[in-house]
Structure formats: structure tokens, C-alpha cells
Design a protein around this motif. Structure first.
Motif, PDB file in Angstrom:
ATOM      1  N   PRO A   1       0.823  -1.220   0.000  1.00  0.00           N
ATOM      2  CA  PRO A   1       0.000   0.000   0.000  1.00  0.00           C
ATOM      3  C   PRO A   1       0.850   1.261   0.000  1.00  0.00           C
ATOM      4  N   PRO A   2       0.238   2.417  -0.295  1.00  0.00           N
ATOM      5  CA  PRO A   2       0.997   3.656  -0.421  1.00  0.00           C
ATOM      6  C   PRO A   2       1.838   3.957   0.809  1.00  0.00           C
ATOM      7  N   MET A   3       2.995   4.562   0.567  1.00  0.00           N
ATOM      8  CA  MET A   3       3.951   4.861   1.627  1.00  0.00           C
ATOM      9  C   MET A   3       3.360   5.788   2.688  1.00  0.00           C
ATOM     10  N   GLY A   4       2.607   6.790   2.245  1.00  0.00           N
ATOM     11  CA  GLY A   4       1.933   7.672   3.194  1.00  0.00           C
ATOM     12  C   GLY A   4       2.858   8.575   3.977  1.00  0.00           C
ATOM     13  N   LEU A   5       3.974   8.981   3.391  1.00  0.00           N
ATOM     14  CA  LEU A   5       4.898   9.885   4.061  1.00  0.00           C
ATOM     15  C   LEU A   5       4.189  11.197   4.378  1.00  0.00           C
TER      16      LEU A   5
ATOM     17  N   GLU B   1       8.602  -0.221  -6.955  1.00  0.00           N
ATOM     18  CA  GLU B   1       8.317   1.076  -6.353  1.00  0.00           C
ATOM     19  C   GLU B   1       8.671   2.224  -7.305  1.00  0.00           C
ATOM     20  N   ALA B   2       9.785   2.073  -8.027  1.00  0.00           N
ATOM     21  CA  ALA B   2      10.173   3.087  -9.002  1.00  0.00           C
ATOM     22  C   ALA B   2       9.185   3.146 -10.153  1.00  0.00           C
ATOM     23  N   LYS B   3       8.686   2.001 -10.579  1.00  0.00           N
ATOM     24  CA  LYS B   3       7.713   1.974 -11.668  1.00  0.00           C
ATOM     25  C   LYS B   3       6.426   2.690 -11.266  1.00  0.00           C
ATOM     26  N   ARG B   4       5.971   2.457 -10.045  1.00  0.00           N
ATOM     27  CA  ARG B   4       4.772   3.161  -9.588  1.00  0.00           C
ATOM     28  C   ARG B   4       5.019   4.669  -9.553  1.00  0.00           C
ATOM     29  N   GLY B   5       6.194   5.068  -9.072  1.00  0.00           N
ATOM     30  CA  GLY B   5       6.521   6.479  -9.044  1.00  0.00           C
ATOM     31  C   GLY B   5       6.599   7.078 -10.431  1.00  0.00           C
ATOM     32  N   LEU B   6       7.205   6.362 -11.375  1.00  0.00           N
ATOM     33  CA  LEU B   6       7.301   6.833 -12.755  1.00  0.00           C
ATOM     34  C   LEU B   6       5.916   7.019 -13.360  1.00  0.00           C
ATOM     35  N   ASP B   7       5.031   6.058 -13.166  1.00  0.00           N
ATOM     36  CA  ASP B   7       3.683   6.162 -13.716  1.00  0.00           C
ATOM     37  C   ASP B   7       2.968   7.404 -13.186  1.00  0.00           C
ATOM     38  N   ALA B   8       3.052   7.624 -11.883  1.00  0.00           N
ATOM     39  CA  ALA B   8       2.371   8.762 -11.276  1.00  0.00           C
ATOM     40  C   ALA B   8       2.972  10.081 -11.754  1.00  0.00           C
ATOM     41  N   ASN B   9       4.306  10.151 -11.806  1.00  0.00           N
ATOM     42  CA  ASN B   9       4.954  11.383 -12.240  1.00  0.00           C
ATOM     43  C   ASN B   9       4.743  11.675 -13.719  1.00  0.00           C
TER      44      ASN B   9
END
Length: 261
Positions: free
Chosen positions: A44-48, A206-214
Motif C-alpha cells: 500500500p501507499p507509503m503515506g509519508l 516502487e520506481a515503476k509506480r513512481g514513474l507512472d504517477a509522475n
């Protein structure tokens, strides 16, 4: 705003990109662009917990956070090599407690932007070469490097420089990726560095999820702001990287923690 893409390339292309295209892009995209990395998101999302002003850059900040927070930076003298637009430097200085933070980048336009935008006590920016760091031996308690080393013509030389400027007991906090054909070369260079590996973690998903969102956010926010050829470059770069990440074994993305004995 975050730009979650970059072109992995041979050293000559990397050098030309840094010398010509990055300064142009830096001046064109505007003051709200403070990150140039893939990003990072968990499931699930990191939620920082972030300040409202940092929320638009959540995924890129999370990549910096998981890299830099591998050790307690409170009261430490920290160097970031290839600080880009300075967003990571600002976040770490405001949230992780270093006594001082120096951001270094080869791109003079980036350094100019950093000095204008990120004016915090203890935070400074210096123009310089990652493979010839303009600092005395044993100057820093920690060195941070986020998604930049793939562009260095002499990666082993960079690692030697990291070890040189670190104090005994200092830490190298590092994240980057490589295409499958050069992973063994990457690993060999890291194994040969005068540093002791503390930990290594694969963060491909995790990087792939970040890339998709960005990617979605970036295309919405800057598509009408850049010259046509720059928009084409963004679309091409994102497409190539997304394809690399999707195909089996295309990329290996990792976060490392090294120490200097």
C-alpha cells in the motif's frame, strides 16, 4: 512539480545532454520544477507525512526520503552530488536535520535556479563535476546520490571521489538503475569501491509506480510550456523508459547504503 523521466544513455550522450539540453530545459520549464527523478511509491501507499507545499512532489520526495533516511542525518555535514533542481536538498534540509547540506551539480543553470529558489540556513549550492569533487579530503559525514550516476563517464572514478571526501565512519546513500546488459559492470564497480556495503534493496516495482504517477502529472503540467522538440523528447524518453521497465529484466533499480571504514 516533478519531472519523472530521464534518458539513460552512453557517456557521450550524457555529456552533451548535461552541457546543452539540461541548461535549456532548466530555463524553460519554470521555477516550480524542483525534481528530475522517477519517483517512488509502495503498495500500500507509503503515506509519508508532507507539508502542503511538498505534496505536488510526493513521489520524487519519497525516493529521496527512502535513500537519505537509511541513516540518521541529524547534525551531519551532507553533500549531494548531482542535486539537479534542488528539491531533494530542500526537503532533506527541512525535514531530516543535517547541520549543513551542500548540493553540487554540473549544470550551471540548475545551480542558479537552486540558489534563487532554495534559500535556507545551512544549505548551499556549488557548480562542479561529480568525478572531480571540489572539496578537501574527509569533508563530509554523508554523501547522497539520487538517480544520476548512470550519466557519469567514469563511474568508478566517482566512487573513488565519494570515498575521498567522506570522513571515516561516513555514509554513502545511493540510488540508481541500470539496463540489464550493464548490471554486472555496475555491480563490479560498486564491489571495487573503497567502501563497505551495508545494505542493498531492489526497488523496481516502487520506481515503476513512481514513474507512472509522475508521468501523468508531468504531461498535464508542462505540455504547453516547452518548445515542440522538448515535448517530443519528453514523450520519447518516457516511452522508452516505460518500455524498459515493463519488459522482463529491462531494468534493475536499487537503493544502497555504504560506509567508509
Amino acid at each position: 512539480m516533478a519531472i519523472g523521466y530521464r534518458l539513460q544513455s552512453n557517456p557521450l550522450v550524457g555529456k552533451l545532454t548535461t552541457k546543452y539540453f539540461l541548461p535549456l530545459g532548466t530555463r524553460q520549464v519554470g521555477d516550480d520544477v524542483v525534481f528530475f527523478n522517477f519517483g517512488y511509491e509502495e503498495d500500500p501507499p507509503m503515506g509519508l507525512t508532507l507539508a502542503a507545499s511538498d505534496e505536488p512532489n510526493r513521489y520524487c520526495i519519497q525516493l529521496y526520503h527512502v535513500t537519505a533516511s537509511q541513516v540518521d542525518l541529524t547534525g551531519k555535514k551532507v553533500l549531494e552530488v548531482s542535486c539537479g533542481a534542488g528539491g531533494g536538498a530542500s526537503y532533506i534540509m527541512r525535514n531530516l536535520g543535517p547541520a549543513s547540506y551542500t548540493g553540487l551539480d554540473l549544470n550551471p543553470a540548475s545551480i542558479d535556479k537552486c540558489r534563487e529558489r532554495h534559500q535556507l540556513s545551512g544549505l548551499e549550492f556549488v557548480q562542479g563535476d561529480a568525478q572531480n569533487l571540489p572539496f578537501p579530503d574527509e569533508s563530509f559525514d554523508a554523501v547522497i546520490n539520487v538517480e544520476a550516476s548512470h550519466q557519469y563517464p567514469n563511474f568508478p572514478g566517482f566512487l573513488q571521489e565519494v570515498a575521498r571526501v567522506l570522513r571515516p565512519g561516513g555514509h554513502f546513500l545511493y540510488t540508481d538503475s541500470r539496463r540489464a546488459p550493464v548490471v554486472a559492470e555496475w555491480e563490479a564497480a560498486l564491489a571495487g569501491a573503497p567502501l563497505r556495503k551495508i545494505s542493498e534493496r531492489d526497488i523496481d516495482k516502487e520506481a515503476k509506480r513512481g514513474l507512472d504517477a509522475n508521468t501523468r502529472r508531468t504531461q498535464q503540467q508542462i505540455s504547453g510550456r516547452l518548445p515542440g522538440f522538448m515535448n517530443s523528447l519528453i514523450r520519447y524518453g518516457v516511452g522508452v523508459l516505460d518500455w524498459d521497465l515493463r519488459r522482463s529484466g529491462g531494468f534493475s533499480y536499487r537503493v544502497y547504503h555504504f560506509a567508509k571504514d
